[in-house]
Design a protein around this motif. Structure first.
Motif, PDB file in Angstrom:
ATOM      1  N   ASP A  67      -3.585  11.147   5.849  1.00 33.97           N
ATOM      2  CA  ASP A  67      -2.411  11.243   6.727  1.00 33.97           C
ATOM      3  C   ASP A  67      -1.380  10.195   6.342  1.00 33.97           C
ATOM      4  OD1 ASP A  67      -3.690  13.271   8.081  1.00 33.97           O
ATOM      5  OD2 ASP A  67      -4.049  12.112   9.911  1.00 33.97           O
ATOM      6  N   GLN A  75       0.936  10.833   3.475  1.00 35.12           N
ATOM      7  CA  GLN A  75       2.006  11.808   3.688  1.00 35.12           C
ATOM      8  C   GLN A  75       3.274  11.188   4.278  1.00 35.12           C
ATOM      9  OE1 GLN A  75       1.695  15.000   2.567  1.00 35.12           O
ATOM     10  NE2 GLN A  75      -0.217  14.172   1.769  1.00 35.12           N
ATOM     11  N   GLN A 116       6.574   9.335   4.546  1.00 37.79           N
ATOM     12  CA  GLN A 116       7.638   8.985   3.611  1.00 37.79           C
ATOM     13  C   GLN A 116       8.310   7.661   3.977  1.00 37.79           C
ATOM     14  OE1 GLN A 116       8.347  10.852   0.801  1.00 37.79           O
ATOM     15  NE2 GLN A 116       6.442  11.809   1.468  1.00 37.79           N
ATOM     16  N   ASP A 141       8.194   8.132   9.977  1.00 36.91           N
ATOM     17  CA  ASP A 141       7.065   9.065   9.950  1.00 36.91           C
ATOM     18  C   ASP A 141       5.831   8.440  10.593  1.00 36.91           C
ATOM     19  OD1 ASP A 141       8.637  10.927   8.609  1.00 36.91           O
ATOM     20  OD2 ASP A 141       7.681  10.609   6.663  1.00 36.91           O
TER      21      ASP A 141
END
Length: 76
Positions: free
Chosen positions: A57, A60, A62, A66
């Motif tokens: 997780d 992922q 960025q 996020d």
């Protein structure tokens, strides 16, 4: 209670060497956060917020926004 972004901001001030303006929309690389520091920071954030962030997780994300959104959407 402080917002998620405020809590992350404080963790960064206390644990990472970021001297420029902290932009939640900039990439981790733009803040010169190494992958090693990012992994250690993810563990610290998980501990602080009382939840584990699986490496898949975290990979992922960025940017810091996020991360904050993830924490807010997985709260409680």
């Amino acid at each position: 209670m402080a917002s998620t972004e405020d809590r992350i901001r404080q963790l960064i001030r206390d644990n990472l060497d970021i001297t420029d303006h902290l932009d939640f929309d900039a990439s981790f690389g733009d803040h010169d956060i190494s992958s090693v520091d990012a992994v250690a920071f993810a563990k610290l954030v998980g501990k602080t917020f009382g939840r584990q962030i699986p490496p898949a997780d975290f990979a992922q994300f960025q940017n810091l926004r996020d991360l904050a959104d993830y924490l807010d959407s997985n709260a409680g």
